[in-house]
Design a protein around this motif. Structure first.
Motif, PDB file in Angstrom:
ATOM      1  N   LYS A  37       0.946  -1.205   0.092  1.00  0.00           N
ATOM      2  CA  LYS A  37       0.025  -0.035  -0.082  1.00  0.00           C
ATOM      3  C   LYS A  37       0.812   1.268   0.042  1.00  0.00           C
ATOM      4  O   LYS A  37       0.418   2.194  -0.693  1.00  0.00           O
ATOM      5  N   LEU A  38       2.083   1.177   0.671  1.00  0.00           N
ATOM      6  CA  LEU A  38       2.710   2.326   0.791  1.00  0.00           C
ATOM      7  C   LEU A  38       3.662   2.325  -0.455  1.00  0.00           C
ATOM      8  O   LEU A  38       4.093   3.580  -0.999  1.00  0.00           O
ATOM      9  N   ASP A  39       3.885   1.416  -1.207  1.00  0.00           N
ATOM     10  CA  ASP A  39       4.671   1.432  -2.533  1.00  0.00           C
ATOM     11  C   ASP A  39       3.594   2.155  -3.468  1.00  0.00           C
ATOM     12  O   ASP A  39       4.184   2.731  -4.497  1.00  0.00           O
ATOM     13  N   HIS A  40       2.272   1.749  -3.373  1.00  0.00           N
ATOM     14  CA  HIS A  40       1.384   2.364  -4.279  1.00  0.00           C
ATOM     15  C   HIS A  40       1.192   3.934  -4.183  1.00  0.00           C
ATOM     16  O   HIS A  40       1.045   4.675  -4.988  1.00  0.00           O
ATOM     17  N   LEU A  41       1.194   4.221  -2.886  1.00  0.00           N
ATOM     18  CA  LEU A  41       1.286   5.643  -2.454  1.00  0.00           C
ATOM     19  C   LEU A  41       2.538   6.508  -3.129  1.00  0.00           C
ATOM     20  O   LEU A  41       2.546   7.451  -3.680  1.00  0.00           O
ATOM     21  N   GLU A  42       3.745   5.872  -3.161  1.00  0.00           N
ATOM     22  CA  GLU A  42       4.825   6.593  -3.677  1.00  0.00           C
ATOM     23  C   GLU A  42       4.811   6.668  -5.262  1.00  0.00           C
ATOM     24  O   GLU A  42       5.280   7.561  -5.849  1.00  0.00           O
ATOM     25  N   SER A  43       4.272   5.472  -5.707  1.00  0.00           N
ATOM     26  CA  SER A  43       3.992   5.687  -7.102  1.00  0.00           C
ATOM     27  C   SER A  43       3.204   6.668  -7.526  1.00  0.00           C
ATOM     28  O   SER A  43       3.317   7.389  -8.662  1.00  0.00           O
ATOM     29  N   ALA A  44       2.100   6.942  -6.964  1.00  0.00           N
ATOM     30  CA  ALA A  44       1.188   7.787  -7.153  1.00  0.00           C
ATOM     31  C   ALA A  44       1.786   9.134  -6.950  1.00  0.00           C
ATOM     32  O   ALA A  44       1.375  10.107  -7.728  1.00  0.00           O
ATOM     33  N   ALA A  45       2.809   9.356  -5.941  1.00  0.00           N
ATOM     34  CA  ALA A  45       3.183  10.589  -5.813  1.00  0.00           C
ATOM     35  C   ALA A  45       4.349  10.883  -6.928  1.00  0.00           C
ATOM     36  O   ALA A  45       4.565  12.104  -7.296  1.00  0.00           O
ATOM     37  N   ASP A  46       4.819   9.959  -7.478  1.00  0.00           N
ATOM     38  CA  ASP A  46       5.787  10.065  -8.614  1.00  0.00           C
ATOM     39  C   ASP A  46       5.056  10.600  -9.767  1.00  0.00           C
ATOM     40  O   ASP A  46       5.270  11.561 -10.680  1.00  0.00           O
ATOM     41  N   LEU A  47       3.802   9.998 -10.016  1.00  0.00           N
ATOM     42  CA  LEU A  47       3.114  10.498 -10.917  1.00  0.00           C
ATOM     43  C   LEU A  47       2.527  11.714 -10.875  1.00  0.00           C
ATOM     44  O   LEU A  47       2.352  12.762 -11.965  1.00  0.00           O
ATOM     45  N   ILE A  48       1.868  12.220  -9.706  1.00  0.00           N
ATOM     46  CA  ILE A  48       1.700  13.544  -9.549  1.00  0.00           C
ATOM     47  C   ILE A  48       2.578  14.768  -9.423  1.00  0.00           C
ATOM     48  O   ILE A  48       2.392  15.541 -10.532  1.00  0.00           O
ATOM     49  N   SER A  49       3.746  14.264  -9.133  1.00  0.00           N
ATOM     50  CA  SER A  49       4.940  15.329  -9.530  1.00  0.00           C
ATOM     51  C   SER A  49       5.248  15.347 -11.004  1.00  0.00           C
ATOM     52  O   SER A  49       5.446  16.548 -11.449  1.00  0.00           O
TER      53      SER A  49
END
Length: 261
Positions: free
Chosen positions: A107-119
């Motif tokens: 779940k944390l990995d998915h959050l970090e991936s979303a962060a990269d996409l947002i950035s």
């Protein structure tokens, strides 16, 4: 898509949650207290954990900036991230459930991936500022506190002045805690403060000439500081001119509404 940086709300939320997971504490209560550096029963803890929730809120909102397939994929995990932040089911003092067991790595990995996409989609905006230097913005905030404190009730309505001072002080607090909550949270709050100051400028009456001059100059200065922070580039004179025209237009509209009453 731009090059990703790690100055988004989602990145800082991920860092905080990972720190809680890896804190080594046996309870969620102990882990959050350690990471937020505040006692659970204190108002400071409530203030800091509320900002963690705000980072989640910003992340959820910014998912709308993503292409549809990426957005839909990320939104599947929003409920999981909320559960990790709030933990509505389990007692935070339960010694049988460690933070590591309650914070699934995937779940944390998915959050970090979303962060990269947002950035990647929003870099150079308030959602993903390019700079980490907040000294200029902090200086502008202190100037605003000095000016607002010096203005009398005859110049600005007391409750309006007190609310503005409170907002600016909160922005300063976020700047002081930018390592924990990140530049994107600062940028968002700065935009809110600018909006409040711009609205308040239309309600001023009997303002001393030196205060009126400082108000306009300092509002443009705060706008410029935000532009420089978000884009990590020198502010152009055109940006200042555009900001000045925006202030004039908003003030004119507000005055028009007032004249209709």
């Amino acid at each position: 898509m731009g090059i990703s940086n790690e100055n988004t709300a989602a990145h800082h939320l991920h860092t905080l949650l990972k720190s809680v997971r890896d804190s080594g504490e046996q309870t969620l209560r102990g882990a959050w207290c350690k990471v937020l550096d505040a006692d659970m029963d204190s108002s400071e803890f409530a203030r800091r954990h509320s900002e963690v929730v705000m980072l989640l809120q910003m992340t959820i909102r910014q998912l709308n900036s993503l292409p549809e397939r990426s957005r839909l994929r990320c939104e599947r995990y929003v409920a999981d991230w909320w559960t990790v932040v709030v933990q509505p089911i389990h007692n935070w003092g339960d010694h049988t459930r460690t933070p590591q067991s309650l914070f699934p790595q995937d779940k944390l990995d998915h959050l970090e991936s979303a962060a990269d996409l947002i950035s990647g989609n929003l870099i150079g905006s308030g959602a993903a500022p390019r700079s980490a230097d907040l000294d200029e913005m902090a200086m502008r905030c202190n100037e605003w506190i000095d000016l607002l404190t010096a203005m009398s009730d005859a110049e600005i309505d007391g409750p309006v002045r007190d609310a503005l001072i409170s907002q600016v002080r909160h922005l300063l607090w976020l700047i002081e805690n930018a390592t924990m909550f990140g530049g994107a949270r600062v940028a968002e709050e700065a935009s809110t403060v600018i909006g409040s100051l711009t609205q308040a400028s239309a309600t001023l009456a009997n303002v001393q000439p030196n205060h009126a001059s400082r108000w306009k100059k300092m509002l443009l200065g705060l706008i410029a500081a935000c532009v420089v922070f978000n884009q990590a580039a020198p502010v152009l004179q055109g940006s200042i001119t555009a900001g000045e025209e925006l202030v004039k237009e908003i003030t004119a509209v507000a005055n028009d509404f007032g004249s209709d009453e």
